[in-house]
Design a protein around this motif. Sequence first.
Motif, PDB file in Angstrom:
ATOM      1  N   UNK A  69       0.845  -1.195   0.000  1.00 48.96           N
ATOM      2  CA  UNK A  69       0.000   0.000   0.000  1.00 48.96           C
ATOM      3  C   UNK A  69       0.879   1.242   0.000  1.00 48.96           C
ATOM      4  N   UNK A  70       0.320   2.337  -0.463  1.00 48.66           N
ATOM      5  CA  UNK A  70       1.069   3.595  -0.526  1.00 48.66           C
ATOM      6  C   UNK A  70       1.553   4.028   0.855  1.00 48.66           C
ATOM      7  N   UNK A  71       0.693   3.841   1.872  1.00 49.53           N
ATOM      8  CA  UNK A  71       1.073   4.282   3.213  1.00 49.53           C
ATOM      9  C   UNK A  71       2.171   3.420   3.816  1.00 49.53           C
ATOM     10  N   UNK A  72       2.425   2.236   3.231  1.00 49.03           N
ATOM     11  CA  UNK A  72       3.554   1.418   3.668  1.00 49.03           C
ATOM     12  C   UNK A  72       4.834   1.793   2.927  1.00 49.03           C
ATOM     13  N   UNK A  81      -5.335  13.619   4.594  1.00 52.86           N
ATOM     14  CA  UNK A  81      -6.146  12.530   4.058  1.00 52.86           C
ATOM     15  C   UNK A  81      -5.984  11.266   4.901  1.00 52.86           C
ATOM     16  N   UNK A  82      -7.026  10.429   4.918  1.00 52.91           N
ATOM     17  CA  UNK A  82      -6.949   9.166   5.654  1.00 52.91           C
ATOM     18  C   UNK A  82      -6.081   8.179   4.877  1.00 52.91           C
ATOM     19  N   UNK A  83      -5.558   7.166   5.592  1.00 53.83           N
ATOM     20  CA  UNK A  83      -4.774   6.119   4.930  1.00 53.83           C
ATOM     21  C   UNK A  83      -5.602   5.443   3.844  1.00 53.83           C
ATOM     22  N   UNK A  88      -6.427   4.191  -1.721  1.00 54.87           N
ATOM     23  CA  UNK A  88      -7.386   4.071  -2.817  1.00 54.87           C
ATOM     24  C   UNK A  88      -6.897   4.824  -4.047  1.00 54.87           C
ATOM     25  N   UNK A  89      -6.339   6.001  -3.845  1.00 50.83           N
ATOM     26  CA  UNK A  89      -5.777   6.771  -4.960  1.00 50.83           C
ATOM     27  C   UNK A  89      -4.677   5.949  -5.636  1.00 50.83           C
TER      28      UNK A  89
END
Length: 148
Positions: A69-72, A81-83, A88-89
């Motif tokens: 995931x991007x947040x990782x 913005x939320x994780x 999702x983006x």
Amino acid sequence: MSHTTLLHARKAAAAMVITIAAFGLTACQGSDTDASSPSSSARPTSEGKTVRDSAKDAPTGTAEKSGASCTDQINYAGDSRSNAEINTIGEKTGHCPAPEKGDKPSGTPKKSGTSCTDQINYAGDSRSNAEINTIGEKTGYCPPVRHQ
């Protein structure tokens, strides 16, 4: 042409393509123009044809690694913005969005010469000390403690 010379030529060509592609992606980051509008990246040539500027048409942000995931992959500390929204983006576009930073990063100003984990008690935080200290080094602010 010898096999070795041909191999070096192929590697040089591949390196050139990668360099040009990377330059094109970084060139469009921070641009004030809207890359999605056709008029912003199309231009007429002397022959009357329309040429698209691929650097402006390329998605912005970092290419999403398969299965991650991007947040990782990217530090989004301070992003409003939320994780889930960020990830999702990344899933929809194939590129992780650039972090949006507010006026001031959240957290405590990092003391010079001191790591964040020596400055603040991160007991109960799921992140590693290395991750926490890297955030502090990059932003100048020790991130807030995340309690599970």
